[in-house]
Write an enzyme that holds these catalytic residues in place. Structure first.
Site, mmCIF file in Angstrom:
data_model
loop_
_atom_site.group_PDB
_atom_site.id
_atom_site.type_symbol
_atom_site.label_atom_id
_atom_site.label_comp_id
_atom_site.label_asym_id
_atom_site.label_seq_id
_atom_site.Cartn_x
_atom_site.Cartn_y
_atom_site.Cartn_z
ATOM 1 N N SER A 85 0.801 -1.240 0.000
ATOM 2 C CA SER A 85 0.000 0.000 0.000
ATOM 3 C C SER A 85 0.825 1.278 0.000
ATOM 4 O O SER A 85 0.287 2.356 0.198
ATOM 5 C CB SER A 85 -0.928 0.043 1.213
ATOM 6 O OG SER A 85 -1.861 -0.979 1.134
ATOM 7 N N THR A 188 -0.678 2.479 4.415
ATOM 8 C CA THR A 188 -0.237 3.868 4.229
ATOM 9 C C THR A 188 0.653 4.248 5.401
ATOM 10 O O THR A 188 0.334 3.925 6.543
ATOM 11 C CB THR A 188 -1.453 4.809 4.260
ATOM 12 O OG1 THR A 188 -2.189 4.598 3.081
ATOM 13 C CG2 THR A 188 -1.060 6.274 4.361
ATOM 14 N N THR A 206 1.361 6.971 0.094
ATOM 15 C CA THR A 206 0.521 5.793 -0.110
ATOM 16 C C THR A 206 0.317 5.497 -1.591
ATOM 17 O O THR A 206 0.427 6.400 -2.435
ATOM 18 C CB THR A 206 -0.867 6.027 0.542
ATOM 19 O OG1 THR A 206 -1.625 4.826 0.518
ATOM 20 C CG2 THR A 206 -1.659 7.105 -0.171
ATOM 21 N N ARG A 216 -8.814 8.185 -8.768
ATOM 22 C CA ARG A 216 -9.211 8.409 -7.364
ATOM 23 C C ARG A 216 -8.017 8.915 -6.554
ATOM 24 O O ARG A 216 -6.900 8.410 -6.651
ATOM 25 C CB ARG A 216 -9.734 7.097 -6.774
ATOM 26 C CG ARG A 216 -10.196 7.166 -5.315
ATOM 27 C CD ARG A 216 -9.105 6.744 -4.344
ATOM 28 N NE ARG A 216 -9.599 6.658 -2.966
ATOM 29 C CZ ARG A 216 -8.823 6.477 -1.914
ATOM 30 N NH1 ARG A 216 -7.525 6.344 -2.054
ATOM 31 N NH2 ARG A 216 -9.339 6.413 -0.704
ATOM 32 N N VAL A 217 -8.284 9.894 -5.731
ATOM 33 C CA VAL A 217 -7.267 10.431 -4.819
ATOM 34 C C VAL A 217 -7.817 10.300 -3.403
ATOM 35 O O VAL A 217 -8.989 10.613 -3.155
ATOM 36 C CB VAL A 217 -6.964 11.908 -5.157
ATOM 37 C CG1 VAL A 217 -6.099 12.551 -4.093
ATOM 38 C CG2 VAL A 217 -6.287 12.008 -6.533
ATOM 39 N N GLY A 218 -6.983 9.844 -2.493
ATOM 40 C CA GLY A 218 -7.425 9.660 -1.111
ATOM 41 C C GLY A 218 -7.086 10.866 -0.240
ATOM 42 O O GLY A 218 -6.864 11.978 -0.726
ATOM 43 N N ASP A 219 -7.045 10.618 1.050
ATOM 44 C CA ASP A 219 -6.785 11.698 2.008
ATOM 45 C C ASP A 219 -5.302 12.073 2.113
ATOM 46 O O ASP A 219 -4.962 13.194 2.497
ATOM 47 C CB ASP A 219 -7.268 11.286 3.408
ATOM 48 C CG ASP A 219 -6.542 10.024 3.876
ATOM 49 O OD1 ASP A 219 -6.595 9.003 3.147
ATOM 50 O OD2 ASP A 219 -5.909 10.057 4.944
ATOM 51 N N THR A 239 -4.643 7.337 8.628
ATOM 52 C CA THR A 239 -4.610 6.183 7.734
ATOM 53 C C THR A 239 -6.018 5.602 7.709
ATOM 54 O O THR A 239 -6.801 5.824 8.626
ATOM 55 C CB THR A 239 -3.577 5.139 8.203
ATOM 56 O OG1 THR A 239 -3.557 4.045 7.292
ATOM 57 C CG2 THR A 239 -3.893 4.613 9.592
ATOM 58 N N GLY A 240 -6.314 4.870 6.654
ATOM 59 C CA GLY A 240 -7.641 4.279 6.570
ATOM 60 C C GLY A 240 -8.381 4.761 5.344
ATOM 61 O O GLY A 240 -7.789 5.374 4.458
ATOM 62 N N GLY A 242 -9.755 6.798 2.899
ATOM 63 C CA GLY A 242 -9.514 8.224 2.704
ATOM 64 C C GLY A 242 -10.778 9.054 2.580
ATOM 65 O O GLY A 242 -10.834 10.197 3.065
HETATM 66 N N1 ASP Z 1 -5.663 6.565 3.456
HETATM 67 C C1 ASP Z 1 -5.304 5.845 2.265
HETATM 68 C C2 ASP Z 1 -6.223 6.230 1.150
HETATM 69 O O1 ASP Z 1 -7.417 6.315 1.375
HETATM 70 C C3 ASP Z 1 -5.358 4.380 2.401
HETATM 71 C C4 ASP Z 1 -4.795 3.740 3.623
HETATM 72 O O2 ASP Z 1 -4.495 4.367 4.627
HETATM 73 O O3 ASP Z 1 -4.627 2.528 3.596
HETATM 74 O O4 ASP Z 1 -5.760 6.392 0.055
#
Ligand code: ASP
Length: 326
Positions: A85, A188, A206, A216-219, A239-240, A242
């Site tokens: 990841s 991440t 990440t 797609r773009v995460g947090d 993390t998690g 996004g």
């Molecule tokens: N936060 C990351 C995202 O959503 C993913 C992750 O933390 O595993 O892109």
């Protein structure tokens, strides 16, 4: 006991003693303890945070720069071929393309990020270049890649790592698009650090959600969502899933709650409560936050059990299980 939960302790204090340097160079390691915290200190997400913290600590010793430290720390994870990841070895999107997001920030408000970037081994260093060499905060996609080329970053071959290829081939059997993150399996890395003088910096990098939609773009590259740092208050990272973290401006929220007097732990818990309130299917969603305030007092909290983090201080580098809402 799983590997992830295993208590890992490395001596960081000892290595500082062998450092050549002047009195001022060594001052970053005059460990300062208050009733609530300790400085310098580095926190990072998940069990890969242990080697990342060690790399960050070594860099802090070498350059006395907390910014250099948080960059070097997560660069270590970006190279970890076992990590699916983070970095170019991460799992791809549903088209089979690995795209990366990263951000970096210092407590004086300087920040940079890259999103949806391809073929760059160290997106965290590209984010730092955006911060230091452009008038912008964020570059995305092809523009980020062009900037990388102009800055002399090598372009890597666009090919899945052997492990990612195996996983992607398995996923293609059903191609089920489910933007749900496994409760225990995010990798991440978010890292936040404070030096002995109270200067803060953070980094986050990440490959994002596995099998995400292309684009797609995460947090993680969103300043205020995956990372926020303010020398007046403290820092937070996430993390998690996004999407859930972006909806509550998670890291900014935690720093602002600390500004209003909450402890890092209380601030992380409040952020998780808000996230839970605003998310459907919360039983399938994991998210976790880390925070540190100016004294070096820390907090960590997650939606579900399974989140852990590494904490490095002069007395060691330990892996700790986070508390959780459920
Ligand atoms: N936060 C990351 C995202 O959503 C993913 C992750 O933390 O595993 O892109």
């Amino acid at each position: 006991m799983s590997q992830r939960r295993k208590f890992i302790k490395q001596s960081l204090a000892g290595s500082a003693l062998f450092l050549p340097g002047t009195a001022s160079a060594l001052s970053a390691f005059e460990s300062k303890k208050s009733p609530n915290g300790e400085r310098p200190l580095i926190l990072s997400t998940w069990n890969h945070g242990v080697p990342a913290n060690a790399a960050a600590w070594a860099k802090l010793q070498e350059t006395n720069s907390i910014l250099d430290a948080v960059e070097a720390g997560v660069r270590d994870t970006e190279l970890d071929m076992d990590n699916l990841s983070v970095g170019l070895q991460g799992l791809p999107d549903r088209e089979g393309i690995t795209t990366l997001d990263a951000s970096i920030m210092t407590g004086d408000g300087a920040c940079g990020s890259v999103a949806f970037v391809r073929q760059i081994k160290h997106p965290i260093s590209l984010a730092r270049a955006v911060m230091e060499k452009t008038p912008h905060v964020m570059l995305a996609g092809e523009g980020a890649r062009q900037f990388a080329i102009a800055q002399g970053f090598p372009l890597e071959e666009e090919k899945l790592s052997p492990k990612a290829q195996i996983e992607y081939d398995k996923w293609k059997v059903t191609s089920q698009y489910k933007p749900i993150i496994n409760i225990e399996n995010h990798d991440t890395i978010g890292m936040i650090g404070i030096d002995s003088k109270g200067k803060l910096a953070g980094s986050c990098t990440t490959s994002g959600l596995a099998y995400k939609m292309h684009g797609r773009v995460g947090d993680s590259p969103i300043i205020g969502a995956g990372l926020y740092v303010d020398d007046e208050v403290g820092a937070a990272t996430a993390t998690g899933l996004g999407e859930t973290i972006i909806r509550i401006c998670g890291s900014f929220l935690i720093v602002e709650l600390m500004r209003q007097g909450r402890s890092p732990q209380e601030a992380c818990e409040e952020a998780v409560r808000r996230l839970v309130k605003k998310s459907k299917n919360i039983q399938d969603i994991q998210a976790g936050f880390l925070a540190v305030n100016k004294d070096g007092e820390t907090g960590a909290y997650a939606v579900h059990p399974g989140f852990n983090f590494a904490k490095a201080t002069a007395s060691g580098n330990v892996l700790i299980d986070s508390k959780s809402h459920f």
